[in-house]
Enzyme design. Structure first.
Site, PDB file in Angstrom:
ATOM      1  N   ARG A 362       0.803  -1.224   0.000  1.00 60.36           N
ATOM      2  CA  ARG A 362       0.000   0.000   0.000  1.00 60.36           C
ATOM      3  C   ARG A 362       0.843   1.284   0.000  1.00 60.36           C
ATOM      4  O   ARG A 362       0.515   2.222  -0.723  1.00 60.36           O
ATOM      5  CB  ARG A 362      -0.991   0.004   1.166  1.00 60.36           C
ATOM      6  CG  ARG A 362      -1.988  -1.171   1.091  1.00 60.36           C
ATOM      7  CD  ARG A 362      -3.174  -1.011   2.024  1.00 60.36           C
ATOM      8  NE  ARG A 362      -4.059   0.036   1.605  1.00 60.36           N
ATOM      9  CZ  ARG A 362      -4.089   1.248   2.114  1.00 60.36           C
ATOM     10  NH1 ARG A 362      -3.320   1.562   3.144  1.00 60.36           N
ATOM     11  NH2 ARG A 362      -4.916   2.165   1.646  1.00 60.36           N
ATOM     12  N   TYR A 366      -0.182   3.482  -3.054  1.00 62.71           N
ATOM     13  CA  TYR A 366      -1.101   4.614  -2.804  1.00 62.71           C
ATOM     14  C   TYR A 366      -0.475   5.691  -1.915  1.00 62.71           C
ATOM     15  O   TYR A 366      -1.195   6.547  -1.410  1.00 62.71           O
ATOM     16  CB  TYR A 366      -2.379   4.136  -2.096  1.00 62.71           C
ATOM     17  CG  TYR A 366      -3.007   2.893  -2.654  1.00 62.71           C
ATOM     18  CD1 TYR A 366      -3.670   2.910  -3.871  1.00 62.71           C
ATOM     19  CD2 TYR A 366      -2.956   1.702  -1.937  1.00 62.71           C
ATOM     20  CE1 TYR A 366      -4.252   1.759  -4.372  1.00 62.71           C
ATOM     21  CE2 TYR A 366      -3.551   0.549  -2.433  1.00 62.71           C
ATOM     22  CZ  TYR A 366      -4.193   0.593  -3.654  1.00 62.71           C
ATOM     23  OH  TYR A 366      -4.774  -0.546  -4.133  1.00 62.71           O
ATOM     24  N   CYS A 393      14.442  -4.866  -3.693  1.00 64.39           N
ATOM     25  CA  CYS A 393      15.377  -4.149  -4.568  1.00 64.39           C
ATOM     26  C   CYS A 393      14.631  -3.067  -5.319  1.00 64.39           C
ATOM     27  O   CYS A 393      14.409  -3.173  -6.532  1.00 64.39           O
ATOM     28  CB  CYS A 393      16.029  -5.113  -5.543  1.00 64.39           C
ATOM     29  SG  CYS A 393      17.290  -6.033  -4.724  1.00 64.39           S
TER      30      CYS A 393
HETATM   31  N1  LLP Z   1     -17.551  -3.599  -2.564  1.00 66.92           N
HETATM   32  C1  LLP Z   1     -16.925  -3.456  -3.740  1.00 66.92           C
HETATM   33  C2  LLP Z   1     -17.681  -3.721  -4.970  1.00 66.92           C
HETATM   34  C3  LLP Z   1     -15.590  -3.080  -3.797  1.00 66.92           C
HETATM   35  O1  LLP Z   1     -14.989  -2.934  -4.967  1.00 66.92           O
HETATM   36  C4  LLP Z   1     -14.886  -2.848  -2.586  1.00 66.92           C
HETATM   37  C5  LLP Z   1     -13.481  -2.485  -2.598  1.00 66.92           C
HETATM   38  C6  LLP Z   1     -15.564  -3.033  -1.367  1.00 66.92           C
HETATM   39  C7  LLP Z   1     -16.908  -3.396  -1.398  1.00 66.92           C
HETATM   40  C8  LLP Z   1     -14.919  -2.846  -0.037  1.00 66.92           C
HETATM   41  O2  LLP Z   1     -14.480  -1.546   0.159  1.00 66.92           O
HETATM   42  P1  LLP Z   1     -13.888  -1.106   1.599  1.00 66.92           P
HETATM   43  O3  LLP Z   1     -14.999  -1.166   2.610  1.00 66.92           O
HETATM   44  O4  LLP Z   1     -12.784  -2.047   1.931  1.00 66.92           O
HETATM   45  O5  LLP Z   1     -13.399   0.268   1.379  1.00 66.92           O
HETATM   46  N2  LLP Z   1      -6.514  -1.971  -2.506  1.00 66.92           N
HETATM   47  C9  LLP Z   1      -7.065  -0.693  -2.096  1.00 66.92           C
HETATM   48  C10 LLP Z   1      -8.542  -0.790  -1.867  1.00 66.92           C
HETATM   49  C11 LLP Z   1      -9.301  -1.291  -3.063  1.00 66.92           C
HETATM   50  C12 LLP Z   1     -10.761  -1.408  -2.798  1.00 66.92           C
HETATM   51  C13 LLP Z   1     -11.412  -2.214  -3.854  1.00 66.92           C
HETATM   52  N3  LLP Z   1     -12.812  -2.387  -3.675  1.00 66.92           N
HETATM   53  C14 LLP Z   1      -6.346  -0.216  -0.859  1.00 66.92           C
HETATM   54  O6  LLP Z   1      -5.430  -0.891  -0.388  1.00 66.92           O
HETATM   55  O7  LLP Z   1      -6.636   0.867  -0.336  1.00 66.92           O
END
Ligand code: LLP
Length: 470
Positions: A362, A366, A393
């Site tokens: 992350r 990000y 690396c």
């Molecule tokens: N529902 C759908 C359709 C989604 O695409 C996502 C997250 C969630 C629920 C859950 O969202 P949350 O409550 O976790 O915000 N890799 C990124 C986050 C990508 C989120 C993708 N979709 C990060 O590390 O911040």
């Protein structure tokens, strides 16, 4: 493997911060639980070490090695209960919370959230398999994704999951698969609501220019198709993004979605009963983050949906949501062993740990910020500002820039907070590092939930054609 560890005497939590010289128990305790940087059971024990779930983190590293993900079961169960209780309190209709398992999909996590009555949002056959093997009922599994394969769709239907349809290609594929099914496949439609939110552009999904979901101008055509199809469409879904602190976008979803609910019923005779408003509630990674609580978020979306449906004279739908990060993000920490250091005079000191972008991608992806402590010297004074470098690396493999820590030595244990969401699930074998192990801790006991990969595991999928053998 389950190991009983003796539980040392509880003392005051004292956790170091990088913003302020010292953040102590008083300031942490005044925050509502979901806004904590720490798992709920974190404390400093009589050995001046960090303890989570009654387990001394330094002992855990000795037993399981590092890097080690440490999941606090109490925190995860509490977050599940907070969602459930908030819906019971603030929403008059039926509701169902689904855990977005993309945040962390493994058997133990799915089993814990499943036992709390949550369903699971999945985005691949792998996540479906994990949820099913963890004992979650297929009636509570909702399958998302913008390019589900034929094989994945077939597997989802045969397993009895609900498919959240993203686009025309998928809708038509499902229609043809429906002919082979004994009962009508249960689906929902994902629509792009045109609601923007302030978060990293990679994790915004509700704006019109998004790869996910049907565009609003296609809705009439989709509803017309459904009115003659063999699919059982039970409702609509939208998800606007992730790590969102504002309440307004989630409050607005009800008003947008109710129009589509109405259109489906009045013009096309489709009887929708479920409305899924996605996930997205942010969490606190650093002191300056100020997300709403789970209860505030649920209260807001419940009011938004209720007001919109009442104003249109429609019955309240079954309200679904699918949080990932806000359920699991703060429940886990990652423990690393500190290795060497390098001081660049007048610029910075790098302290290196035995993991990095492979167990937590992350920061490099990000520019996410994290907090950390030295778990074996919890009350040592914060005498240096350092940068925590991973061992990959790649110069960008920096876990935390400019953090205040005590003097550290090789072998000290650095614990990074808030690593439950999108860490293990986005982990890689970059530089051929084996993936880290994970344990769940509760009441002084630790249990392995993901084994550490071995060097041999890294070769498991490799093939060496005969003609290349030396
Ligand atoms: N529902 C759908 C359709 C989604 O695409 C996502 C997250 C969630 C629920 C859950 O969202 P949350 O409550 O976790 O915000 N890799 C990124 C986050 C990508 C989120 C993708 N979709 C990060 O590390 O911040």
């Amino acid at each position: 493997m389950t190991t009983a560890l003796s539980k040392p005497k509880q003392e005051t939590v004292s956790v170091n911060s990088t913003n302020s010289p010292q953040i102590n128990a008083a300031s942490l305790d005044s925050l509502s639980p979901n806004q904590q940087l720490l798992p709920l059971t974190a404390l400093v024990n009589s050995h001046d070490r960090l303890e989570i779930g009654g387990c001394d983190v330094v002992d855990l590293v000795q037993q399981y090695g590092s890097p080690l993900y440490i999941l606090d079961e109490v925190s995860l169960r509490t977050a599940c209960q907070q969602y459930r209780d908030a819906f019971a309190k603030h929403y008059q209709g039926q509701s169902q919370v689904l855990y977005a398992s993309k945040a962390w999909s493994c058997l133990a996590v799915c089993a814990i959230v499943g036992s709390e009555g949550l369903g699971i949002d999945v985005v691949s056959a792998g996540e479906i398999l994990t949820a099913l093997r963890a004992g979650v009922s297929p009636s509570l599994i909702y399958f998302h994704g913008n390019n589900k394969s034929l094989e994945e769709l077939t597997y989802a239907l045969e397993s009895g999951c609900t498919v959240v349809v993203d686009n025309w290609h998928e809708l038509k594929t499902l229609e043809s698969l429906a002919l082979e099914q004994t009962s009508k496949p249960r689906i929902m439609l994902r629509l792009t609501p045109g609601i923007e939110c302030h978060t990293h552009e990679y994790i915004q999904t509700g704006h019109i220019d998004s790869k996910f979901g049907f565009d609003p101008n296609e809705i009439d055509a989709v509803f017309a198709f459904l009115s003659k199809s063999s699919l059982n469409c039970v409702g609509i879904h939208a998800h606007i993004g992730s790590q969102i602190f504002e309440l307004q976008p989630h409050q607005d979803i009800g008003g947008v979605m109710v129009q589509w609910f109405k259109l489906a019923g009045e013009k096309y005779g489709l009887k929708f009963s479920e409305l899924n408003i996605g996930g997205g509630l942010g969490i606190r990674y650093v002191e300056s983050d100020d997300p709403p609580s789970i209860e505030e978020w649920v209260k807001t979306v419940s009011a938004g949906v209720t007001d919109a449906f009442v104003a249109e004279g429609l019955a309240l739908p079954k309200l679904l949501c699918e949080p990932g990060r806000s359920l699991i993000g703060s429940t886990c920490v990652t423990a690393y062993t500190i290795g060497g250091s390098k001081t660049v005079p007048d610029i910075r000191t790098y302290i290196t740990v035995d993991g990095g972008m492979s167990d937590n991608p992350r920061p490099i992806t990000y520019q996410s910020k994290y907090r950390a402590v030295v778990a074996n010297h919890m009350s040592a004074s914060l005498s240096q500002t350092v940068t925590i470098a991973g061992k990959h690396c790649e110069s960008g493999d920096i876990l935390i820039k400019d953090i205040q820590l005590p003097v550290t030595n090789p072998g000290d244990i650095l614990v990074v907070f808030g690593t439950g969401a999108y860490n293990y699930s986005m982990a890689s074998n970059y530089n051929r590092l084996p993936k880290a192990a994970a344990v769940v801790v509760e009441g002084g006991e630790s249990s392995l939930i993901v084994k550490r990969e071995t060097r041999e595991d890294l070769l498991r999928q490799d093939c060496l054609p005969e003609r290349l053998r030396q």
